[in-house]
Design a protein around this motif. Structure first.
Motif, short mmCIF file in Angstrom:
data_model
loop_
_atom_site.label_atom_id
_atom_site.label_comp_id
_atom_site.label_asym_id
_atom_site.label_seq_id
_atom_site.Cartn_x
_atom_site.Cartn_y
_atom_site.Cartn_z
N GLU A 534 -60.36 19.86 30.28
CA GLU A 534 -59.82 21.04 30.97
C GLU A 534 -58.88 21.85 30.09
O GLU A 534 -58.19 22.77 30.57
CB GLU A 534 -59.02 20.61 32.22
CG GLU A 534 -59.71 19.63 33.14
CD GLU A 534 -59.30 18.19 32.85
OE1 GLU A 534 -58.83 17.92 31.72
OE2 GLU A 534 -59.44 17.34 33.75
N GLU A 536 -59.10 24.24 27.81
CA GLU A 536 -59.22 25.70 27.80
C GLU A 536 -58.70 26.29 29.11
O GLU A 536 -58.04 27.32 29.14
CB GLU A 536 -60.67 26.10 27.57
CG GLU A 536 -60.85 27.62 27.43
CD GLU A 536 -62.30 28.04 27.33
OE1 GLU A 536 -62.56 29.25 27.43
OE2 GLU A 536 -63.18 27.16 27.16
N MET A 537 -59.01 25.60 30.23
CA MET A 537 -58.57 26.08 31.53
C MET A 537 -57.05 26.01 31.65
O MET A 537 -56.41 26.91 32.21
CB MET A 537 -59.21 25.22 32.63
CG MET A 537 -59.40 25.94 33.94
SD MET A 537 -60.35 27.45 33.73
CE MET A 537 -61.83 26.78 32.96
N THR A 540 -55.64 28.93 29.93
CA THR A 540 -55.86 30.16 30.71
C THR A 540 -54.83 30.29 31.83
O THR A 540 -54.23 31.36 32.01
CB THR A 540 -57.28 30.16 31.31
OG1 THR A 540 -58.24 30.06 30.25
CG2 THR A 540 -57.54 31.43 32.12
N SER A 656 -63.35 28.78 36.71
CA SER A 656 -62.26 29.36 35.92
C SER A 656 -61.15 29.95 36.79
O SER A 656 -60.05 30.18 36.31
CB SER A 656 -62.81 30.45 35.00
OG SER A 656 -63.46 31.47 35.75
N ASN A 657 -61.45 30.21 38.06
CA ASN A 657 -60.42 30.73 38.97
C ASN A 657 -60.86 30.49 40.40
O ASN A 657 -62.06 30.50 40.70
CB ASN A 657 -60.21 32.23 38.73
CG ASN A 657 -58.94 32.75 39.38
OD1 ASN A 657 -58.06 31.97 39.75
ND2 ASN A 657 -58.83 34.06 39.53
N ARG A 666 -67.12 30.30 34.83
CA ARG A 666 -67.38 30.75 33.46
C ARG A 666 -68.62 30.03 32.94
O ARG A 666 -68.66 28.80 32.87
CB ARG A 666 -66.18 30.45 32.56
CG ARG A 666 -66.39 30.86 31.11
CD ARG A 666 -65.09 31.10 30.41
NE ARG A 666 -64.34 32.15 31.07
CZ ARG A 666 -63.03 32.34 30.89
NH1 ARG A 666 -62.35 31.57 30.07
NH2 ARG A 666 -62.41 33.32 31.53
N ASN A 668 -71.05 28.50 30.50
CA ASN A 668 -70.83 27.86 29.20
C ASN A 668 -71.57 28.56 28.06
O ASN A 668 -71.05 28.68 26.95
CB ASN A 668 -71.26 26.39 29.26
CG ASN A 668 -70.45 25.58 30.24
OD1 ASN A 668 -69.36 25.99 30.63
ND2 ASN A 668 -70.96 24.43 30.65
N ASP A 673 -67.89 35.38 33.23
CA ASP A 673 -67.53 34.89 34.56
C ASP A 673 -68.33 35.59 35.65
O ASP A 673 -68.59 36.80 35.58
CB ASP A 673 -66.03 35.12 34.84
CG ASP A 673 -65.14 34.20 34.03
OD1 ASP A 673 -65.65 33.56 33.10
OD2 ASP A 673 -63.93 34.11 34.33
N LEU A 706 -60.16 24.25 39.90
CA LEU A 706 -60.21 24.69 38.50
C LEU A 706 -60.72 23.57 37.60
O LEU A 706 -60.30 22.42 37.71
CB LEU A 706 -58.83 25.13 38.02
CG LEU A 706 -58.31 26.45 38.59
CD1 LEU A 706 -56.83 26.58 38.33
CD2 LEU A 706 -59.05 27.62 37.97
#
Length: 732
Positions: A534, A536-537, A540, A656-657, A666, A668, A673, A706
């Motif tokens: 996680e 990258e998340m 973000t 992603s949200n 998102r 891959n 998105d 998420l």
């Protein structure tokens, strides 16, 4: 009829006395509703025309002095009797809107009825109507302070009754614009046009306008750029005055321009940029110190734009208006004309260029020991890309052979990068290992392919060099207390810290630092989470919790970089604050160091006042956001255009949200998105947990949060609204 306690004073001053200012203010302050002049006349017993005119003049004078507020529906109210706020209107596609007030945490609700008196982007005066319970407080329109006079882009249509109208492209303008009948007849239905409103909306009246420009009909990347420029009111053409000034600037650097400059043409400076870079602001060179000393000398040469762009000239005024260059996928809207940006001031290889140098002395651990700034002339010995430098560092035989004569200097860069990396130079704040998509465009400037653009050590090295030059420049200007634009990044809000910690709790992670965590605590968190799926998340969500960096003469430090002061020095071709800083540095060199500088009269004690800097800083912060929004609009259209060909595809992605209306995934493969709407989750009724940022099934207790990996199907793509709709295919 009421009695004015100041009646005697007024009778002594005027032949036909009317109620005093004090009494009118006092009486209005007791009223909770809006009061018309007719009602005041009746209440005060004013009957003849002379007294009515006198009352009107008095009320206007009181409005001018801020004693009363005159509303658009021709009524009066006392400022102290209501909570009056000034804010910016944010429209919504469904007709209602919000009022964004700088001093309030949450936006205020504007009903569709209130929106009949204003449009998206207006600055208005309103009073707050507090809501009961959990409902959002609302605002009631009082007065238009600053109308949004931008041109509106939209599609042109004619209905069955031959009435012409335009539907705005920006859904925040949720109304039709009716076009005057004298418009030319050869406009095709469905054409994208630019409209100027005849007047601002008046309650229950149709909004009318004139077509001032026809952009085209078939959407493409270039047309998307044209729409973005007009939607965000971005200047994109050069005036006659600028063309005239450019004609007076020499086409090449001459020997006369070298006066009072240190000659560094013998030093092998390099530019290192992306492969598709359009202008070259900076070049670098480094070497070890002599045998008796330990450490390094690092030179950062930055194009001397201020030599050519002098204050208050047409070029300078236009550069300030633009604030920054804007980079679109297929084009660039430069802050400065190409003669300056890509020719005279671009550090192209094998040509002599004027520069402002930041020469730094570094310890053997890469720490900044000392620095000095001066004007110079250099000659770039080579234009390299990040990938080329990285490959040479890693032994690429072909490139090492090709650049054999520069290997020593390139290896020196590698040695210094290793020192930076080992000692976390320029990484002492919150360092993001960002993964960005790289779009490959075809001959029609449409996305052909997308791949992951990974930052290598060459990127990180140049970033470290630029940050060190910015830090040294901040130290220099701060020492002399001259007004300058600092790059401020404030601490995150307490509420954002709480929300971020709740998100981390769901992942079993902790942010240390108590109520006021420092940059180092965030940095430790990212380091501990770097090997998690996680990661990258987390980056973000952390970014979303941070405040935006801004320009201001009030130095508040840079939280993200963990610095007490920071400025932008290295990009004067594309950023106006950097150009301002160069002028200030030259001014200080002339005034305090007795160093002769070129092309300016620096006799004044100060180049800019604090108030001037505040205005420039606020404007440059705004133009930076404007540029981001415009480029995002174009990239969003490109992504939708690309995904339109993928309708029906089943793809892997990560949430992603999460919002109350669904979750974004998102993809891959494409780093794009799309939305899975909550209505499409038909296996259960889902409710939104705002604290945990997740959707929870009421019966099944299924959870979507998420970072969840899943498969989705591309259902539809709306190119006009730039939306990609997905449906859940499989969750893991």
């Amino acid at each position: 009829m009421v009695v004015d306690p100041y009646q005697k004073r007024e009778a002594n001053k005027y032949k036909n006395p009317i109620p005093s200012r004090e009494y009118i203010s006092s009486w209005l302050s007791k009223c909770e509703d809006l009061i018309s002049q007719k009602y005041l006349e009746k209440k005060f017993g004013i009957n003849n025309q002379e007294e009515k005119k006198a009352l009107r003049r008095r009320l206007r004078a009181m409005e001018r002095d801020g004693q009363v507020i005159y509303t658009r529906n021709r009524c009066y109210i006392a400022p102290e009797s209501i909570k009056v706020v000034k804010g910016k209107v944010i429209g919504h596609r469904d007709g209602y809107g919000f009022l964004r007030v700088e001093t309030l945490k949450d936006d205020l609700w504007l009903s569709s009825e209130q929106m009949k008196s204003c449009i998206h982007g207006d600055i208005i005066l309103a009073h707050i109507i507090n809501a009961n319970g959990k409902r959002r407080s609302s605002a009631r329109f009082l007065k238009l302070l600053q109308p949004n006079n931008i041109l509106i882009v939209g599609r042109y249509y004619i209905n069955s009754k031959k009435i012409r109208f335009v539907i705005p492209d920006d859904v925040r303008f949720s109304f039709k614009i009716f076009i005057f009948s004298d418009t030319r007849d050869d406009i095709s239905i469905g054409s994208i046009v630019v409209v100027k409103l005849k007047q601002h909306p008046i309650r229950n009246n149709k909004i009318q306008g004139f077509i001032v420009e026809i952009l085209g009909k078939e959407m493409g990347t270039n047309l998307a750029v044209e729409i973005a420029l007009r939607t965000h009111s971005i200047p994109f053409s050069w005036s006659k005055e600028i063309t005239k000034q450019l004609c007076n600037i020499s086409n090449k650097v001459t020997q006369c321009d070298f006066k009072n400059r240190i000659d560094l043409r013998h030093l092998p400076f390099f530019t290192i940029d992306d492969e598709d870079a359009r202008d070259f602001d900076d070049a670098i060179f480094c070497q070890r110190k002599e045998e008796l000393e330990e450490g390094w000398h690092l030179w950062v040469a930055v194009s001397d734009v201020s030599f050519y762009i002098q204050p208050n000239t047409p070029l300078d005024k236009e550069a300030l208006e633009r604030g920054t260059s804007i980079y679109f996928p297929s084009s660039v809207i430069p802050m400065l004309p190409e003669k300056i940006s890509t020719d005279l001031c671009s550090l192209n290889p094998y040509v002599e260029r004027l520069c402002l140098i930041c020469e730094m002395s570094l310890s053997n651990t890469g720490e900044l020991i000392s620095y000095k700034h001066y004007e110079a002339v250099i000659c770039s010995h080579g234009r390299f890309t990040y990938d080329e430098i990285f490959k040479i560092w890693n032994g690429d035989i072909f490139l090492r052979s090709k650049y054999k004569k520069f290997l020593k200097e390139i290896e020196n860069l590698s040695y210094l990068q290793k020192i930076f990396n080992q000692n976390n130079i320029a990484k002492k704040g919150i360092y993001f290992e960002s993964i960005e998509p790289k779009f490959i465009l075809d001959s029609n400037s449409r996305i052909e392919n997308i791949y992951q653009n990974v930052r290598n050590d060459a990127h990180k090295f140049i970033e470290s060099c630029m940050i060190l030059a910015n830090i040294a420049s901040a130290y220099f200007v701060e020492k002399y207390k001259h007004p300058v634009l600092f790059r401020n990044h404030d601490r995150p809000k307490k509420d954002n810290i709480v929300s971020f910690r709740l998100f981390l709790n769901e992942l079993g992670l902790t942010l240390l630092g108590g109520d006021v965590p420092e940059s180092a605590h965030y940095s430790t968190l990212l380091k501990n989470a770097s090997n998690r799926p996680e990661y990258e998340m987390i980056q973000t969500i952390l970014l979303r919790s941070m405040k935006q960096a801004v320009y201001s003469p009030d130095n508040r430090g840079h939280f993200g970089l963990s610095l007490s002061s920071y400025v932008h020095f290295t990009s004067p071709i594309r950023r106006y604050p950097d150009l301002i800083l160069h002028r200030v540095i030259k001014h200080l060199l002339s005034k305090h160091k007795n160093i002769s500088v070129n092309n300016y009269n620096f006799c004044n004690s100060s180049l800019y006042s604090i108030s001037e800097m505040k205005k420039i800083g606020a404007h440059c912060s705004l133009t930076e956001r404007r540029a981001d929004e415009a480029s995002r609009d174009v990239f969003d259209w490109l992504k939708c255009d690309f995904m339109y060909k993928k309708i029906g595809y089943i793809l892997n992605g990560v949430i992603s949200n999460v919002t109350s209306f669904g979750f974004f995934v998102r993809l891959n493969q494409f780093f794009i998105d799309g939305l899975v709407h909550i209505a499409s989750l038909n296996d259960d009724y889902y409710y939104f947990d705002s604290l945990g940022m997740k959707l929870i099934g009421k019966s099944s207790k299924n959870i979507y949060c998420l970072g969840d990996a899943l498969q989705v199907k591309v259902i539809s793509v709306n190119l006009h609204e730039r939306k990609i709709e997905l449906s859940l295919y499989k969750s893991y």
